[in-house]
Design an enzyme around this catalytic site. Structure first.
Site, PDB file in Angstrom:
ATOM      1  N   ASN A   1       0.851  -1.181   0.000  1.00  0.00           N
ATOM      2  CA  ASN A   1       0.000   0.000   0.000  1.00  0.00           C
ATOM      3  C   ASN A   1       0.891   1.237   0.000  1.00  0.00           C
ATOM      4  OD1 ASN A   1      -1.798   2.165   1.390  1.00  0.00           O
ATOM      5  ND2 ASN A   1      -3.185   0.483   0.934  1.00  0.00           N
ATOM      6  N   ALA A   2       0.414   2.310  -0.660  1.00  0.00           N
ATOM      7  CA  ALA A   2       1.165   3.565  -0.673  1.00  0.00           C
ATOM      8  C   ALA A   2       1.429   4.046   0.744  1.00  0.00           C
ATOM      9  CB  ALA A   2       0.403   4.628  -1.460  1.00  0.00           C
ATOM     10  N   SER A   3       0.513   3.728   1.654  1.00  0.00           N
ATOM     11  CA  SER A   3       0.749   3.945   3.074  1.00  0.00           C
ATOM     12  C   SER A   3       1.394   2.655   3.583  1.00  0.00           C
ATOM     13  CB  SER A   3      -0.576   4.228   3.787  1.00  0.00           C
ATOM     14  OG  SER A   3      -0.360   4.240   5.169  1.00  0.00           O
TER      15      SER A   3
ATOM     16  N   CYS B   1       1.762  -9.042   4.685  1.00  0.00           N
ATOM     17  CA  CYS B   1       2.609 -10.127   4.182  1.00  0.00           C
ATOM     18  C   CYS B   1       1.759 -11.257   3.603  1.00  0.00           C
ATOM     19  CB  CYS B   1       3.435 -10.710   5.318  1.00  0.00           C
ATOM     20  SG  CYS B   1       4.718  -9.645   5.972  1.00  0.00           S
TER      21      CYS B   1
ATOM     22  N   GLU C   1       2.063 -14.508   4.108  1.00  0.00           N
ATOM     23  CA  GLU C   1       1.712 -15.579   5.051  1.00  0.00           C
ATOM     24  C   GLU C   1       0.458 -15.218   5.843  1.00  0.00           C
ATOM     25  OE1 GLU C   1       4.583 -14.090   4.535  1.00  0.00           O
ATOM     26  OE2 GLU C   1       6.303 -15.419   4.895  1.00  0.00           O
TER      27      GLU C   1
ATOM     28  N   CYS D   1       8.598 -13.503   8.351  1.00  0.00           N
ATOM     29  CA  CYS D   1       9.009 -12.454   9.288  1.00  0.00           C
ATOM     30  C   CYS D   1       8.432 -12.733  10.678  1.00  0.00           C
ATOM     31  CB  CYS D   1       8.556 -11.087   8.776  1.00  0.00           C
ATOM     32  SG  CYS D   1       6.796 -10.767   9.021  1.00  0.00           S
TER      33      CYS D   1
ATOM     34  N   CYS E   1       4.642 -12.533  11.072  1.00  0.00           N
ATOM     35  CA  CYS E   1       3.945 -13.694  10.490  1.00  0.00           C
ATOM     36  C   CYS E   1       4.130 -14.932  11.355  1.00  0.00           C
ATOM     37  CB  CYS E   1       4.429 -13.949   9.065  1.00  0.00           C
ATOM     38  SG  CYS E   1       3.817 -12.703   7.914  1.00  0.00           S
TER      39      CYS E   1
HETATM   40  N1  THU Z   1       6.890  -9.906   3.229  1.00  0.00           N
HETATM   41  C1  THU Z   1       6.084 -10.996   3.221  1.00  0.00           C
HETATM   42  O1  THU Z   1       5.124 -11.073   2.455  1.00  0.00           O
HETATM   43  N2  THU Z   1       6.367 -11.992   4.094  1.00  0.00           N
HETATM   44  C2  THU Z   1       7.401 -11.977   4.974  1.00  0.00           C
HETATM   45  O2  THU Z   1       7.515 -12.865   5.794  1.00  0.00           O
HETATM   46  C3  THU Z   1       8.388 -10.904   4.926  1.00  0.00           C
HETATM   47  C4  THU Z   1       8.049  -9.742   4.089  1.00  0.00           C
HETATM   48  C5  THU Z   1       6.586  -8.799   2.323  1.00  0.00           C
HETATM   49  C6  THU Z   1       6.116  -7.541   3.007  1.00  0.00           C
HETATM   50  C7  THU Z   1       6.483  -6.491   1.995  1.00  0.00           C
HETATM   51  O3  THU Z   1       5.430  -6.394   1.046  1.00  0.00           O
HETATM   52  C8  THU Z   1       7.702  -7.060   1.299  1.00  0.00           C
HETATM   53  O4  THU Z   1       7.710  -8.450   1.582  1.00  0.00           O
HETATM   54  C9  THU Z   1       9.019  -6.445   1.745  1.00  0.00           C
HETATM   55  O5  THU Z   1       9.152  -6.474   3.131  1.00  0.00           O
END
Ligand code: THU
Length: 160
Positions: free
Chosen positions: A65-67, A73, A75, A112, A115
């Site tokens: 998102n722009a914000s 994520c 997951e 991350c 998640c």
């Molecule tokens: N991202 C994920 O979709 N999963 C993760 O476990 C780590 C990060 C995404 C979030 C963001 O859109 C992009 O990867 C960079 O952080």
């Protein structure tokens, strides 16, 4: 004072073709989901696929998102959808594939921390382990037998 050591164990496959067939198929779904990610800001595309015990496969990808903090994520997109559509189903396995448009992602990319916390909630709720497989775009695939193994010292309902 005493020292406490916490260990995690990962199993690493040399490439996706070494995976057990069911995990391979689920990883293919994660790759397909990754290709549909909406990540115009980070250019980091992530796909996740979940196998439920009712045989449903749920996929999700990151939605930016722009914000920036409003994005989500892959997951969590996937597991929250699974939780909302199939509240009584258990998650057997999750496959994750991540890749940057800026360079080829060859190393397994673990979920991350946020998640892991979200997945942990469902693992605790269902009282059975969720297997996690994760990879980049190519190369090695890492497997954890449970989410708990990836998130020692989890914050859970027992402290509330
Ligand atoms: N991202 C994920 O979709 N999963 C993760 O476990 C780590 C990060 C995404 C979030 C963001 O859109 C992009 O990867 C960079 O952080």
């Amino acid at each position: 004072m005493k020292e406490i050591k916490i260990e995690s164990t990962l199993y690493v496959f040399d490439n996706v073709h070494e995976l057990p067939q069911e995990a391979f198929k689920l990883m293919q779904k994660a790759v397909e989901a990754r290709e549909k990610a909406y990540a115009p800001y980070s250019k980091f595309h992530v796909g996740a696929a979940l196998l439920l015990d009712n045989n449903e496969i749920i996929t999700g990808n990151n939605q930016e998102n722009a914000s920036y903090p409003s994005g989500l994520c892959a997951e969590r997109t996937a597991i929250y959808y699974a939780g909302s559509q199939f509240p009584n189903a258990k998650v057997i396995r999750m496959a994750i594939s991540a890749g940057s448009k800026n360079n080829q992602t060859k190393e397994p990319i673990p979920p991350c921390g946020a998640c892991r916390q979200a997945i942990a909630e469902y693992e605790i709720k269902q009282e059975t382990p969720i297997e996690i497989y994760f990879m980049g775009e190519t190369g090695k695939v890492a497997k954890s037998k449970s989410l708990a193994n990836l998130l020692p010292l989890v914050f859970d309902k027992s402290v509330l």
